[in-house]
Design a protein around this motif. Structure first.
Motif, PDB file in Angstrom:
ATOM      1  N   LYS A 346       0.833  -1.208   0.000  1.00  0.00           N
ATOM      2  CA  LYS A 346       0.000   0.000   0.000  1.00  0.00           C
ATOM      3  C   LYS A 346       0.868   1.259   0.000  1.00  0.00           C
ATOM      4  O   LYS A 346       0.568   2.248  -0.677  1.00  0.00           O
ATOM      5  N   LEU A 347       1.962   1.226   0.768  1.00  0.00           N
ATOM      6  CA  LEU A 347       2.869   2.380   0.819  1.00  0.00           C
ATOM      7  C   LEU A 347       3.553   2.578  -0.533  1.00  0.00           C
ATOM      8  O   LEU A 347       3.694   3.709  -1.010  1.00  0.00           O
ATOM      9  N   ALA A 348       3.983   1.486  -1.140  1.00  0.00           N
ATOM     10  CA  ALA A 348       4.628   1.576  -2.445  1.00  0.00           C
ATOM     11  C   ALA A 348       3.656   2.123  -3.491  1.00  0.00           C
ATOM     12  O   ALA A 348       4.041   2.910  -4.363  1.00  0.00           O
ATOM     13  N   ALA A 349       2.389   1.712  -3.397  1.00  0.00           N
ATOM     14  CA  ALA A 349       1.383   2.201  -4.339  1.00  0.00           C
ATOM     15  C   ALA A 349       1.167   3.704  -4.201  1.00  0.00           C
ATOM     16  O   ALA A 349       0.738   4.362  -5.160  1.00  0.00           O
ATOM     17  N   ARG A 350       1.482   4.245  -3.030  1.00  0.00           N
ATOM     18  CA  ARG A 350       1.355   5.693  -2.806  1.00  0.00           C
ATOM     19  C   ARG A 350       2.642   6.439  -3.135  1.00  0.00           C
ATOM     20  O   ARG A 350       2.764   7.623  -2.840  1.00  0.00           O
ATOM     21  N   GLY A 351       3.603   5.719  -3.708  1.00  0.00           N
ATOM     22  CA  GLY A 351       4.820   6.379  -4.168  1.00  0.00           C
ATOM     23  C   GLY A 351       5.988   6.342  -3.210  1.00  0.00           C
ATOM     24  O   GLY A 351       7.030   6.954  -3.477  1.00  0.00           O
ATOM     25  N   HIS A 352       5.861   5.633  -2.099  1.00  0.00           N
ATOM     26  CA  HIS A 352       6.953   5.565  -1.130  1.00  0.00           C
ATOM     27  C   HIS A 352       7.947   4.468  -1.513  1.00  0.00           C
ATOM     28  O   HIS A 352       7.564   3.414  -2.006  1.00  0.00           O
ATOM     29  N   ASP A 353       9.216   4.745  -1.260  1.00  0.00           N
ATOM     30  CA  ASP A 353      10.261   3.752  -1.483  1.00  0.00           C
ATOM     31  C   ASP A 353      10.463   2.984  -0.181  1.00  0.00           C
ATOM     32  O   ASP A 353      11.093   3.480   0.751  1.00  0.00           O
ATOM     33  N   VAL A 354       9.920   1.779  -0.120  1.00  0.00           N
ATOM     34  CA  VAL A 354      10.024   0.970   1.101  1.00  0.00           C
ATOM     35  C   VAL A 354      11.149  -0.056   1.017  1.00  0.00           C
ATOM     36  O   VAL A 354      11.323  -0.865   1.928  1.00  0.00           O
ATOM     37  N   GLY A 355      11.897  -0.016  -0.089  1.00  0.00           N
ATOM     38  CA  GLY A 355      13.025  -0.925  -0.217  1.00  0.00           C
ATOM     39  C   GLY A 355      12.647  -2.352  -0.525  1.00  0.00           C
ATOM     40  O   GLY A 355      13.424  -3.265  -0.274  1.00  0.00           O
ATOM     41  N   GLY A 356      11.448  -2.576  -1.037  1.00  0.00           N
ATOM     42  CA  GLY A 356      11.016  -3.931  -1.366  1.00  0.00           C
ATOM     43  C   GLY A 356       9.971  -4.436  -0.390  1.00  0.00           C
ATOM     44  O   GLY A 356       9.959  -4.075   0.782  1.00  0.00           O
ATOM     45  N   ASP A 358       9.151  -7.037   1.745  1.00  0.00           N
ATOM     46  CA  ASP A 358       9.810  -8.187   2.376  1.00  0.00           C
ATOM     47  C   ASP A 358       9.272  -8.496   3.762  1.00  0.00           C
ATOM     48  O   ASP A 358       9.713  -9.444   4.415  1.00  0.00           O
ATOM     49  N   GLY A 359       8.317  -7.690   4.248  1.00  0.00           N
ATOM     50  CA  GLY A 359       7.757  -7.946   5.564  1.00  0.00           C
ATOM     51  C   GLY A 359       8.632  -7.503   6.718  1.00  0.00           C
ATOM     52  O   GLY A 359       8.326  -7.805   7.874  1.00  0.00           O
ATOM     53  N   ILE A 360       9.711  -6.790   6.428  1.00  0.00           N
ATOM     54  CA  ILE A 360      10.642  -6.338   7.466  1.00  0.00           C
ATOM     55  C   ILE A 360      10.533  -4.834   7.626  1.00  0.00           C
ATOM     56  O   ILE A 360      10.516  -4.085   6.649  1.00  0.00           O
ATOM     57  N   LEU A 361      10.463  -4.382   8.861  1.00  0.00           N
ATOM     58  CA  LEU A 361      10.339  -2.951   9.146  1.00  0.00           C
ATOM     59  C   LEU A 361      11.718  -2.303   9.080  1.00  0.00           C
ATOM     60  O   LEU A 361      12.402  -2.135  10.089  1.00  0.00           O
ATOM     61  N   GLY A 362      12.140  -1.965   7.866  1.00  0.00           N
ATOM     62  CA  GLY A 362      13.418  -1.301   7.663  1.00  0.00           C
ATOM     63  C   GLY A 362      13.273   0.204   7.647  1.00  0.00           C
ATOM     64  O   GLY A 362      12.191   0.764   7.857  1.00  0.00           O
ATOM     65  N   ALA A 363      14.388   0.883   7.358  1.00  0.00           N
ATOM     66  CA  ALA A 363      14.412   2.345   7.406  1.00  0.00           C
ATOM     67  C   ALA A 363      13.435   2.965   6.414  1.00  0.00           C
ATOM     68  O   ALA A 363      12.745   3.935   6.730  1.00  0.00           O
ATOM     69  N   GLY A 364      13.370   2.404   5.191  1.00  0.00           N
ATOM     70  CA  GLY A 364      12.469   2.956   4.192  1.00  0.00           C
ATOM     71  C   GLY A 364      11.014   2.822   4.591  1.00  0.00           C
ATOM     72  O   GLY A 364      10.212   3.752   4.408  1.00  0.00           O
ATOM     73  N   THR A 365      10.649   1.675   5.157  1.00  0.00           N
ATOM     74  CA  THR A 365       9.267   1.471   5.593  1.00  0.00           C
ATOM     75  C   THR A 365       8.930   2.386   6.758  1.00  0.00           C
ATOM     76  O   THR A 365       7.835   2.968   6.818  1.00  0.00           O
ATOM     77  N   ARG A 366       9.850   2.542   7.706  1.00  0.00           N
ATOM     78  CA  ARG A 366       9.605   3.443   8.837  1.00  0.00           C
ATOM     79  C   ARG A 366       9.348   4.871   8.353  1.00  0.00           C
ATOM     80  O   ARG A 366       8.434   5.543   8.827  1.00  0.00           O
ATOM     81  N   ALA A 367      10.169   5.342   7.418  1.00  0.00           N
ATOM     82  CA  ALA A 367      10.001   6.710   6.908  1.00  0.00           C
ATOM     83  C   ALA A 367       8.653   6.872   6.207  1.00  0.00           C
ATOM     84  O   ALA A 367       7.962   7.887   6.376  1.00  0.00           O
ATOM     85  N   ALA A 368       8.266   5.860   5.438  1.00  0.00           N
ATOM     86  CA  ALA A 368       6.988   5.924   4.736  1.00  0.00           C
ATOM     87  C   ALA A 368       5.825   5.889   5.723  1.00  0.00           C
ATOM     88  O   ALA A 368       4.835   6.622   5.562  1.00  0.00           O
ATOM     89  N   VAL A 369       5.923   5.060   6.739  1.00  0.00           N
ATOM     90  CA  VAL A 369       4.886   4.990   7.772  1.00  0.00           C
ATOM     91  C   VAL A 369       4.734   6.341   8.456  1.00  0.00           C
ATOM     92  O   VAL A 369       3.613   6.836   8.651  1.00  0.00           O
ATOM     93  N   GLN A 370       5.846   6.952   8.812  1.00  0.00           N
ATOM     94  CA  GLN A 370       5.795   8.235   9.505  1.00  0.00           C
ATOM     95  C   GLN A 370       5.146   9.312   8.633  1.00  0.00           C
ATOM     96  O   GLN A 370       4.335  10.115   9.111  1.00  0.00           O
ATOM     97  N   ALA A 371       5.466   9.303   7.339  1.00  0.00           N
ATOM     98  CA  ALA A 371       4.876  10.288   6.425  1.00  0.00           C
ATOM     99  C   ALA A 371       3.365  10.090   6.299  1.00  0.00           C
ATOM    100  O   ALA A 371       2.592  11.066   6.316  1.00  0.00           O
ATOM    101  N   GLU A 372       2.924   8.838   6.194  1.00  0.00           N
ATOM    102  CA  GLU A 372       1.491   8.573   6.072  1.00  0.00           C
ATOM    103  C   GLU A 372       0.760   8.861   7.381  1.00  0.00           C
ATOM    104  O   GLU A 372      -0.388   9.326   7.376  1.00  0.00           O
TER     105      GLU A 372
END
Length: 392
Positions: A346-356, A358-372
């Motif tokens: 869902k984050l990737a569909a909104r244009g966020h770079d989550v780094g793939g 993979d089900g892992i809460l990495g730096a890219g996913t954290r940044a995207a979560v915070q923005a949303e």
């Protein structure tokens, strides 16, 4: 507890791009012949090269381990409790006493705190108790032949050959982690060549059998990565309910004294370094544990790229130096791996770079979560919850 499967290799390697110009693949025997030719071109005599590569084999177990290294990343509280056992704590304190003069010498020479070295010694190999049983030469040649990251591992083969020529590696008997790391604090051959220290004065750098060699080498490596002598790395804090959570995260820094002016308070004692820049770390959101991370904390990512692993090691280091057990708080429930993948899509569909996905809460996913979270008017603490997933 055997934990090497989780931490044998920095996640940097998993994310590294492929370099097509680095020779790889094809017949394994032809690949080894090419390595021998290059080794001689680098200045190694033919007899040494032949002895080093004699009986080298491709290790299928190494390839399986490499492709299976992704793992479900537990929340910090659960991860820390699983790694920091009472046995590991007691052995850490005992080793601190046993090697007190060595740690004092290291602190004076390299400025690296004993707590940090004890923490990595514990997590990497259980204080040397389990260092891995994979043949190091075979692991490195296998990974250099594989075309996923040959540019990373081919140089390690030649550095292992250099160690052999010095008498510091036995190609037939030296074993370690599946990714070629060796010794009590798990260092690759290039790191050993650059930062290896003969701490016990026997004329060799023996990271597998000599705690002085291993610990002094680890300290020198951390200093080379930017460790700043005499400075803290992590401090547990309490946070006010009125915080602007969007300012939390490793990428936002301000002087520790400024955080204090905003209502952030040390859970015990006083601020360790009021004038140093610091980041407010909320590994499980604003209802969970909270820490101020100082510049030395960021250096630890050069050792291992996993945020949860680094935070746990940094926290364990403070515990070994007398800090109290952290307050777990009452964090909102997190997401399972399937839910995390759904969130990442869902984050990737909104244009966020989550780094793939993979089900892992990495730096890219954290940044995207915070923005949303900020966009939706939720507490922007970078902790993904079922409520956020539902809103998206």
């Amino acid at each position: 507890m055997r934990i090497s499967a989780l931490i044998a290799l920095s996640l940097t390697l998993a994310a590294a791009p492929a370099f097509a110009k680095t020779p790889c693949g094809g017949s394994f025997s032809s690949f080894v012949a090419d390595l021998k030719q290059e080794a001689q071109a680098r200045g190694h005599d033919r007899a040494t090269v032949e002895r080093f590569f004699a009986s080298v084999r491709q290790d299928a177990e190494v390839l399986r381990a490499d492709r299976a290294q992704g793992f479900f990343q537990k929340p910090f509280t659960e991860f820390a409790r699983s790694l920091i056992s009472s046995n590991r704590m007691q052995h850490g304190q005992a080793n601190a006493r046993k090697w007190d003069s060595l740690f004092t010498h290291i602190e004076e020479s390299y400025g690296v705190s004993r707590g940090i070295l004890l923490a990595f010694w514990a997590f990497e190999t259980d204080y040397g108790g389990f260092q891995g049983n994979t043949n190091t030469r075979d692991a490195l040649v296998t990974l250099a032949h594989d075309c996923r990251r040959p540019h990373l591992f081919r140089p390690q083969v030649f550095d292992a050959l250099t160690l052999f020529s010095r008498g510091d590696l036995d190609p037939e008997r030296t074993t370690g982690a599946w990714a070629g790391e060796v010794g009590m604090v798990q260092m690759l051959p290039s790191d050993i060549i650059e930062n290896g220290v003969d701490g016990d004065g026997d004329g060799h750098v023996s990271l597998k059998t000599s705690p002085p060699d291993a610990l002094m080498s680890g300290a020198k490596m951390l200093r080379s990565l930017g460790w700043r002598a005499g400075e803290p790395w992590l401090q547990e804090v309490q946070i006010p309910a009125s915080m602007d959570w969007s300012q939390s995260g490793i990428d936002t820094t301000m002087r520790a004294a400024r955080w204090q002016q905003m209502g952030v308070r040390p859970r015990s004692g006083s601020l360790l370094a009021p004038n140093l820049p610091a980041s407010l770390i909320l590994p499980q959101g604003h209802k969970g544990p909270a820490f101020l991370a100082y510049p030395n904390f960021n250096v630890l990512f050069e050792w291992n790229q996993s945020f949860t692993y680094v935070l746990t090691a940094a926290y364990f280091a403070t515990r070994l130096e007398g800090a109290p057990v952290f307050d777990p708080g009452n964090p909102d429930p997190g997401l399972g791996r399937a839910q995390m993948k759904q969130l990442q899509r869902k984050l990737a569909a909104r244009g966020h770079d989550v780094g793939g996905v993979d089900g892992i809460l990495g730096a890219g996913t954290r940044a995207a979560v915070q923005a949303e979270q900020a966009r939706l008017g939720l507490p922007a603490d970078a902790w993904p919850t079922p409520a956020l997933l539902n809103r998206l």
